[in-house]
Design a protein around this motif. Sequence first.
Motif, PDB file in Angstrom:
ATOM      1  N   UNK A  73       0.829  -1.204   0.000  1.00  0.00           N
ATOM      2  CA  UNK A  73       0.000   0.000   0.000  1.00  0.00           C
ATOM      3  C   UNK A  73       0.869   1.262   0.000  1.00  0.00           C
ATOM      4  N   UNK A  74       1.895   1.278   0.833  1.00  0.00           N
ATOM      5  CA  UNK A  74       2.800   2.433   0.866  1.00  0.00           C
ATOM      6  C   UNK A  74       3.472   2.622  -0.493  1.00  0.00           C
ATOM      7  N   UNK A  75       4.014   1.534  -1.049  1.00  0.00           N
ATOM      8  CA  UNK A  75       4.698   1.622  -2.342  1.00  0.00           C
ATOM      9  C   UNK A  75       3.756   2.108  -3.437  1.00  0.00           C
ATOM     10  N   UNK A  76       2.545   1.592  -3.456  1.00  0.00           N
ATOM     11  CA  UNK A  76       1.599   1.967  -4.503  1.00  0.00           C
ATOM     12  C   UNK A  76       1.092   3.395  -4.354  1.00  0.00           C
ATOM     13  N   UNK A  77       0.961   3.869  -3.132  1.00  0.00           N
ATOM     14  CA  UNK A  77       0.563   5.275  -2.943  1.00  0.00           C
ATOM     15  C   UNK A  77       1.667   6.222  -3.426  1.00  0.00           C
ATOM     16  N   UNK A  78       2.916   5.854  -3.168  1.00  0.00           N
ATOM     17  CA  UNK A  78       4.023   6.671  -3.669  1.00  0.00           C
ATOM     18  C   UNK A  78       4.060   6.643  -5.194  1.00  0.00           C
ATOM     19  N   UNK A  79       3.855   5.465  -5.776  1.00  0.00           N
ATOM     20  CA  UNK A  79       3.846   5.343  -7.238  1.00  0.00           C
ATOM     21  C   UNK A  79       2.720   6.177  -7.845  1.00  0.00           C
ATOM     22  N   UNK A  80       1.556   6.153  -7.219  1.00  0.00           N
ATOM     23  CA  UNK A  80       0.418   6.916  -7.725  1.00  0.00           C
ATOM     24  C   UNK A  80       0.688   8.422  -7.705  1.00  0.00           C
ATOM     25  N   UNK A  81       1.538   8.846  -6.797  1.00  0.00           N
ATOM     26  CA  UNK A  81       1.895  10.271  -6.716  1.00  0.00           C
ATOM     27  C   UNK A  81       3.109  10.618  -7.578  1.00  0.00           C
ATOM     28  N   UNK A  82       3.631   9.622  -8.290  1.00  0.00           N
ATOM     29  CA  UNK A  82       4.773   9.864  -9.166  1.00  0.00           C
ATOM     30  C   UNK A  82       6.093   9.987  -8.437  1.00  0.00           C
ATOM     31  N   UNK A  83       6.180   9.453  -7.214  1.00  0.00           N
ATOM     32  CA  UNK A  83       7.394   9.593  -6.412  1.00  0.00           C
ATOM     33  C   UNK A  83       8.371   8.427  -6.582  1.00  0.00           C
ATOM     34  N   UNK A  84       7.948   7.389  -7.300  1.00  0.00           N
ATOM     35  CA  UNK A  84       8.838   6.251  -7.525  1.00  0.00           C
ATOM     36  C   UNK A  84       9.079   6.073  -9.013  1.00  0.00           C
ATOM     37  N   UNK A  85      10.185   5.419  -9.327  1.00  0.00           N
ATOM     38  CA  UNK A  85      10.523   5.105 -10.711  1.00  0.00           C
ATOM     39  C   UNK A  85      10.121   3.662 -10.954  1.00  0.00           C
ATOM     40  N   UNK A  86       8.998   3.458 -11.544  1.00  0.00           N
ATOM     41  CA  UNK A  86       8.536   2.101 -11.784  1.00  0.00           C
ATOM     42  C   UNK A  86       7.045   1.988 -11.622  1.00  0.00           C
ATOM     43  N   UNK A  87       6.591   0.766 -11.744  1.00  0.00           N
ATOM     44  CA  UNK A  87       5.167   0.496 -11.704  1.00  0.00           C
ATOM     45  C   UNK A  87       4.715   0.142 -10.296  1.00  0.00           C
ATOM     46  N   UNK A  88       3.398   0.176 -10.134  1.00  0.00           N
ATOM     47  CA  UNK A  88       2.827  -0.243  -8.860  1.00  0.00           C
ATOM     48  C   UNK A  88       3.047  -1.737  -8.666  1.00  0.00           C
ATOM     49  N   UNK A  89       3.042  -2.164  -7.427  1.00  0.00           N
ATOM     50  CA  UNK A  89       3.154  -3.581  -7.095  1.00  0.00           C
ATOM     51  C   UNK A  89       1.754  -4.175  -7.198  1.00  0.00           C
ATOM     52  N   UNK A  90       1.574  -5.216  -8.015  1.00  0.00           N
ATOM     53  CA  UNK A  90       0.227  -5.772  -8.151  1.00  0.00           C
ATOM     54  C   UNK A  90      -0.283  -6.351  -6.846  1.00  0.00           C
ATOM     55  N   UNK A  91      -1.572  -6.156  -6.562  1.00  0.00           N
ATOM     56  CA  UNK A  91      -2.122  -6.738  -5.337  1.00  0.00           C
ATOM     57  C   UNK A  91      -2.235  -8.255  -5.497  1.00  0.00           C
ATOM     58  N   UNK A  92      -1.579  -8.952  -4.621  1.00  0.00           N
ATOM     59  CA  UNK A  92      -1.658 -10.405  -4.616  1.00  0.00           C
ATOM     60  C   UNK A  92      -1.334 -10.889  -3.232  1.00  0.00           C
TER      61      UNK A  92
END
Length: 96
Positions: A71-90
């Motif tokens: 959740x933390x990683x994906x929220x950062x990705x959604x805000x454009x703060x990471x280089x890469x894609x979101x982590x798929x929920x699994x």
Amino acid sequence: MLRLAETAHAVLTDDGGVFLDERTGRWTQMTPTASAAVQLLLATDSPQEAAQRYAERYRIPPERAWADVTEVANRLAARGLTAGEEIPPRRFLGRR
């Protein structure tokens, strides 16, 4: 392995953290546990390893750690703060 976007700058401590997105000038504040998740994501080779270490640190079930870390990683990705894609929920596939 989590990588920050070139325009993202972070200060992460045990007391919490902040990110600055220099594209927008916006700051993102983090709780101590979110900061810990990001530190582990940056320091490990995979989200699974980060979640495992997070579970050990906070003495929580691996599935809960996986949910928190992704959740933390994906929220950062959604805000454009990471280089890469979101982590798929699994479901977390940890060692038993």
